[in-house]
Design a protein around this motif. Structure first.
Motif, PDB file in Angstrom:
ATOM      1  N   ALA A  60       0.818  -1.215   0.000  1.00 48.88           N
ATOM      2  CA  ALA A  60       0.000   0.000   0.000  1.00 48.88           C
ATOM      3  C   ALA A  60       0.850   1.263   0.000  1.00 48.88           C
ATOM      4  O   ALA A  60       0.366   2.340  -0.366  1.00 48.88           O
ATOM      5  CB  ALA A  60      -0.931   0.003   1.217  1.00 48.88           C
ATOM      6  N   GLY A  61       2.106   1.157   0.412  1.00 44.58           N
ATOM      7  CA  GLY A  61       2.988   2.321   0.468  1.00 44.58           C
ATOM      8  C   GLY A  61       3.708   2.580  -0.850  1.00 44.58           C
ATOM      9  O   GLY A  61       3.321   2.078  -1.909  1.00 44.58           O
ATOM     10  N   LYS A  62       4.783   3.361  -0.756  1.00 44.50           N
ATOM     11  CA  LYS A  62       5.528   3.750  -1.957  1.00 44.50           C
ATOM     12  C   LYS A  62       6.728   2.844  -2.236  1.00 44.50           C
ATOM     13  O   LYS A  62       7.410   3.009  -3.238  1.00 44.50           O
ATOM     14  CB  LYS A  62       6.022   5.192  -1.815  1.00 44.50           C
ATOM     15  CG  LYS A  62       4.913   6.227  -1.691  1.00 44.50           C
ATOM     16  CD  LYS A  62       5.501   7.622  -1.542  1.00 44.50           C
ATOM     17  CE  LYS A  62       4.415   8.680  -1.398  1.00 44.50           C
ATOM     18  NZ  LYS A  62       4.992  10.032  -1.203  1.00 44.50           N
ATOM     19  N   GLY A  63       6.987   1.885  -1.336  1.00 42.06           N
ATOM     20  CA  GLY A  63       8.176   1.054  -1.483  1.00 42.06           C
ATOM     21  C   GLY A  63       8.192   0.222  -2.745  1.00 42.06           C
ATOM     22  O   GLY A  63       9.216   0.113  -3.423  1.00 42.06           O
ATOM     23  N   VAL A  64       7.059  -0.372  -3.091  1.00 41.16           N
ATOM     24  CA  VAL A  64       6.991  -1.250  -4.261  1.00 41.16           C
ATOM     25  C   VAL A  64       7.160  -0.459  -5.551  1.00 41.16           C
ATOM     26  O   VAL A  64       7.956  -0.830  -6.424  1.00 41.16           O
ATOM     27  CB  VAL A  64       5.663  -2.039  -4.276  1.00 41.16           C
ATOM     28  CG1 VAL A  64       5.517  -2.819  -5.577  1.00 41.16           C
ATOM     29  CG2 VAL A  64       5.614  -2.998  -3.097  1.00 41.16           C
ATOM     30  N   THR A  65       6.416   0.641  -5.683  1.00 42.05           N
ATOM     31  CA  THR A  65       6.529   1.441  -6.914  1.00 42.05           C
ATOM     32  C   THR A  65       7.930   2.035  -7.062  1.00 42.05           C
ATOM     33  O   THR A  65       8.458   2.118  -8.174  1.00 42.05           O
ATOM     34  CB  THR A  65       5.486   2.571  -6.929  1.00 42.05           C
ATOM     35  OG1 THR A  65       5.621   3.355  -5.728  1.00 42.05           O
ATOM     36  CG2 THR A  65       4.079   2.019  -7.010  1.00 42.05           C
ATOM     37  N   SER A  66       8.541   2.419  -5.936  1.00 39.64           N
ATOM     38  CA  SER A  66       9.903   2.958  -5.992  1.00 39.64           C
ATOM     39  C   SER A  66      10.903   1.883  -6.396  1.00 39.64           C
ATOM     40  O   SER A  66      11.851   2.148  -7.143  1.00 39.64           O
ATOM     41  CB  SER A  66      10.301   3.556  -4.642  1.00 39.64           C
ATOM     42  OG  SER A  66       9.481   4.654  -4.323  1.00 39.64           O
ATOM     43  N   ALA A  67      10.695   0.653  -5.914  1.00 43.86           N
ATOM     44  CA  ALA A  67      11.587  -0.454  -6.289  1.00 43.86           C
ATOM     45  C   ALA A  67      11.438  -0.784  -7.769  1.00 43.86           C
ATOM     46  O   ALA A  67      12.424  -1.097  -8.447  1.00 43.86           O
ATOM     47  CB  ALA A  67      11.287  -1.681  -5.428  1.00 43.86           C
ATOM     48  N   ILE A  68      10.211  -0.708  -8.282  1.00 46.58           N
ATOM     49  CA  ILE A  68       9.983  -0.934  -9.714  1.00 46.58           C
ATOM     50  C   ILE A  68      10.708   0.137 -10.529  1.00 46.58           C
ATOM     51  O   ILE A  68      11.364  -0.152 -11.530  1.00 46.58           O
ATOM     52  CB  ILE A  68       8.475  -0.952 -10.034  1.00 46.58           C
ATOM     53  CG1 ILE A  68       7.828  -2.219  -9.464  1.00 46.58           C
ATOM     54  CG2 ILE A  68       8.237  -0.863 -11.539  1.00 46.58           C
ATOM     55  CD1 ILE A  68       6.321  -2.266  -9.587  1.00 46.58           C
ATOM     56  N   ASP A  69      10.586   1.394 -10.084  1.00 41.43           N
ATOM     57  CA  ASP A  69      11.281   2.492 -10.775  1.00 41.43           C
ATOM     58  C   ASP A  69      12.790   2.284 -10.748  1.00 41.43           C
ATOM     59  O   ASP A  69      13.485   2.524 -11.749  1.00 41.43           O
ATOM     60  CB  ASP A  69      10.934   3.834 -10.119  1.00 41.43           C
ATOM     61  CG  ASP A  69       9.499   4.255 -10.379  1.00 41.43           C
ATOM     62  OD1 ASP A  69       8.889   3.707 -11.323  1.00 41.43           O
ATOM     63  OD2 ASP A  69       8.987   5.124  -9.637  1.00 41.43           O
ATOM     64  N   LEU A  70      13.312   1.830  -9.611  1.00 37.75           N
ATOM     65  CA  LEU A  70      14.749   1.599  -9.479  1.00 37.75           C
ATOM     66  C   LEU A  70      15.189   0.447 -10.379  1.00 37.75           C
ATOM     67  O   LEU A  70      16.258   0.501 -10.999  1.00 37.75           O
ATOM     68  CB  LEU A  70      15.090   1.291  -8.022  1.00 37.75           C
ATOM     69  CG  LEU A  70      16.583   1.213  -7.663  1.00 37.75           C
ATOM     70  CD1 LEU A  70      17.291   2.526  -7.977  1.00 37.75           C
ATOM     71  CD2 LEU A  70      16.750   0.857  -6.184  1.00 37.75           C
ATOM     72  N   CYS A  71      14.368  -0.597 -10.465  1.00 40.86           N
ATOM     73  CA  CYS A  71      14.653  -1.733 -11.347  1.00 40.86           C
ATOM     74  C   CYS A  71      14.749  -1.264 -12.798  1.00 40.86           C
ATOM     75  O   CYS A  71      15.679  -1.636 -13.525  1.00 40.86           O
ATOM     76  CB  CYS A  71      13.556  -2.790 -11.199  1.00 40.86           C
ATOM     77  SG  CYS A  71      13.750  -4.225 -12.261  1.00 40.86           S
ATOM     78  N   ARG A  72      13.817  -0.439 -13.205  1.00 33.95           N
ATOM     79  CA  ARG A  72      13.815   0.079 -14.587  1.00 33.95           C
ATOM     80  C   ARG A  72      14.968   1.043 -14.816  1.00 33.95           C
ATOM     81  O   ARG A  72      15.527   1.102 -15.918  1.00 33.95           O
ATOM     82  CB  ARG A  72      12.473   0.747 -14.879  1.00 33.95           C
ATOM     83  CG  ARG A  72      11.344  -0.278 -15.019  1.00 33.95           C
ATOM     84  CD  ARG A  72       9.991   0.377 -15.145  1.00 33.95           C
ATOM     85  NE  ARG A  72       8.951  -0.636 -15.383  1.00 33.95           N
ATOM     86  CZ  ARG A  72       7.661  -0.461 -15.134  1.00 33.95           C
ATOM     87  NH1 ARG A  72       7.242   0.697 -14.633  1.00 33.95           N
ATOM     88  NH2 ARG A  72       6.794  -1.431 -15.381  1.00 33.95           N
ATOM     89  N   CYS A  73      15.332   1.797 -13.780  1.00 31.83           N
ATOM     90  CA  CYS A  73      16.460   2.723 -13.891  1.00 31.83           C
ATOM     91  C   CYS A  73      17.756   1.961 -14.167  1.00 31.83           C
ATOM     92  O   CYS A  73      18.518   2.321 -15.065  1.00 31.83           O
ATOM     93  CB  CYS A  73      16.584   3.542 -12.603  1.00 31.83           C
ATOM     94  SG  CYS A  73      18.030   4.627 -12.555  1.00 31.83           S
ATOM     95  N   HIS A  74      17.998   0.894 -13.387  1.00 27.44           N
ATOM     96  CA  HIS A  74      19.196   0.083 -13.624  1.00 27.44           C
ATOM     97  C   HIS A  74      19.117  -0.603 -14.989  1.00 27.44           C
ATOM     98  O   HIS A  74      20.140  -0.732 -15.681  1.00 27.44           O
ATOM     99  CB  HIS A  74      19.362  -0.956 -12.512  1.00 27.44           C
ATOM    100  CG  HIS A  74      19.937  -0.390 -11.250  1.00 27.44           C
ATOM    101  ND1 HIS A  74      21.259   0.011 -11.149  1.00 27.44           N
ATOM    102  CD2 HIS A  74      19.384  -0.146 -10.041  1.00 27.44           C
ATOM    103  CE1 HIS A  74      21.494   0.468  -9.933  1.00 27.44           C
ATOM    104  NE2 HIS A  74      20.372   0.386  -9.239  1.00 27.44           N
ATOM    105  N   GLY A  75      17.919  -1.021 -15.378  1.00 31.06           N
ATOM    106  CA  GLY A  75      17.754  -1.614 -16.705  1.00 31.06           C
ATOM    107  C   GLY A  75      18.103  -0.632 -17.807  1.00 31.06           C
ATOM    108  O   GLY A  75      18.786  -0.983 -18.786  1.00 31.06           O
ATOM    109  N   ASN A  76      17.671   0.611 -17.658  1.00 29.75           N
ATOM    110  CA  ASN A  76      17.978   1.639 -18.667  1.00 29.75           C
ATOM    111  C   ASN A  76      19.472   1.931 -18.737  1.00 29.75           C
ATOM    112  O   ASN A  76      20.016   2.188 -19.819  1.00 29.75           O
ATOM    113  CB  ASN A  76      17.201   2.926 -18.355  1.00 29.75           C
ATOM    114  CG  ASN A  76      15.709   2.786 -18.626  1.00 29.75           C
ATOM    115  OD1 ASN A  76      15.295   1.961 -19.438  1.00 29.75           O
ATOM    116  ND2 ASN A  76      14.897   3.580 -17.949  1.00 29.75           N
ATOM    117  N   ARG A  77      20.142   1.891 -17.595  1.00 30.06           N
ATOM    118  CA  ARG A  77      21.590   2.119 -17.593  1.00 30.06           C
ATOM    119  C   ARG A  77      22.323   0.963 -18.266  1.00 30.06           C
ATOM    120  O   ARG A  77      23.344   1.162 -18.930  1.00 30.06           O
ATOM    121  CB  ARG A  77      22.083   2.326 -16.164  1.00 30.06           C
ATOM    122  CG  ARG A  77      21.550   3.609 -15.530  1.00 30.06           C
ATOM    123  CD  ARG A  77      22.083   3.846 -14.144  1.00 30.06           C
ATOM    124  NE  ARG A  77      23.487   4.226 -14.140  1.00 30.06           N
ATOM    125  CZ  ARG A  77      24.173   4.575 -13.065  1.00 30.06           C
ATOM    126  NH1 ARG A  77      23.563   4.585 -11.886  1.00 30.06           N
ATOM    127  NH2 ARG A  77      25.440   4.899 -13.137  1.00 30.06           N
TER     128      ARG A  77
END
Length: 361
Positions: free
Chosen positions: A316-333
């Motif tokens: 329900a918090g922001k942890g999951v969406t932030s982890a998804i964003d971080l996963c995609r960020c590393h993927g983009n790099r």
């Protein structure tokens, strides 16, 4: 994921599972396999590790070797060193194939070593004490055997820089696993305030360093420039970081996840949730559900209701969406690093691996 791996294996010339099978067919490993059979009927983790040599349901056991072969083919031969191109098969040097196998051996050796159990924490249902002690001896000795074989093969490559790179990766692995083990008894007590930056440092040591440095070493074996070597390192680093984040996220994004305990309180979503919530509010959230004497006693008892409520709170918090964003960020790099390689099937396969880890329901 299975389709991506299958297509990638066709590009590099043979299934990477051949690496494990060739190792398993050796006389020494056959003898170890016979000894491991004595553990059947117990719950020693070495049994699960041994099964993974032949079949791994998550299709990631051979990922490291596959990535090394793909990036070797994507880079191709160096324009400054054309004298030994006759040694190439399917666009990959034999030394690079050896390196891929060495990397898998090192990874497997550490997987086997992780299978050592704490005898003092065993229950009667785990199996007879003498069998569990035997399993620990097998985990130590067989892991050491695999690591010794890897080091022997590494020396046979006769490249000082490659030996330095892989040796330092082994050191990183030891440091990362030592940190994990030192925190194991208090992992679920949350006595430390672990932030995402610290999490990244530890994940690099225990999950990313070996692949990143092996990708760089593969470029060194082909005599590529320092720039190409760095791009290979960056791809290996960020792809494996994305892979770890993807793995951490599974208990929170799977639609039919019924196991409330199938996540670690030191996983990326939990740590990011704690950062957003604040340390005091996070500890309060842990203490409230069952009102134990202290939060360490609560979490080490693995109270199902607590984990269920914590899992729902993190979702329900922001942890999951932030982890998804971080996963995609590393993927983009990782994808950005691939831009320095010429267009090819191998480069596309490396990109597809990243895409497969960046998709979420």
């Amino acid at each position: 994921w299975s389709r991506v791996v299958s297509e990638a294996e066709k590009i590099v010339g043979y299934p990477t599972s051949f690496m494990s099978l060739r190792c398993l067919l050796s006389d020494e490993l056959s003898n170890i396999a016979m000894q491991v059979r004595k553990l059947v009927g117990t719950k020693h983790p070495l049994l699960d590790t041994a099964r993974g040599f032949v079949y791994d349901s998550r299709n990631n056991l051979q990922m490291r070797g596959l990535v090394i072969l793909l990036i070797s083919k994507a880079a191709g031969p160096s324009t400054t060193e054309l004298s030994f191109q006759h040694d190439m098969v399917s666009g990959i040097y034999s030394s690079q194939r050896s390196l891929a196998e060495i990397t898998e051996l090192i990874h497997t050796a550490f997987l086997v070593h992780r299978g050592i159990v704490n005898i003092g924490e065993l229950k009667s249902c785990d199996g007879p004490l003498k069998d569990m002690q035997f399993g620990n001896k097998m985990a130590v000795l067989s892991g050491d055997f695999l690591l010794a074989n890897a080091c022997t093969s590494l020396a046979q490559l006769q490249n000082t820089k490659v030996v330095e790179l892989i040796s330092s990766a082994i050191g990183d692995l030891v440091q990362g696993i030592y940190y994990e083990n030192s925190k194991l008894s208090e992992e679920n007590c949350l006595t430390d305030d672990i932030g995402i930056l610290r999490w990244k440092e530890q994940v690099f040591l225990s999950h990313s360093a070996l692949l990143a440095k092996s990708c760089q070493a593969a470029m060194e074996l082909a005599k590529h420039s320092a720039e190409i070597q760095d791009m290979a390192f960056q791809y290996g680093k960020h792809m494996s970081m994305s892979h770890k984040l993807h793995s951490d996220l599974q208990p929170f994004v799977k639609e039919s996840s019924s196991d409330a305990m199938a996540f670690s309180l030191n996983s990326a979503p939990a740590i990011l949730h704690q950062e957003f919530l604040g340390r005091e509010a996070w500890l309060k959230q842990i203490r409230e559900p069952c009102a134990p004497r202290d939060n360490c006693a609560l979490l080490t008892s693995r109270c199902a209701c607590v984990f269920q409520q914590l899992q729902e709170a993190i979702k329900a918090g922001k942890g999951v969406t932030s982890a998804i964003d971080l996963c995609r960020c590393h993927g983009n790099r990782a994808l950005a690093a691939l831009e320095r390689f010429p267009p090819s099937e191998a480069r596309d396969a490396l990109a597809n691996i990243v895409y497969a880890m960046s998709r979420f329901p």
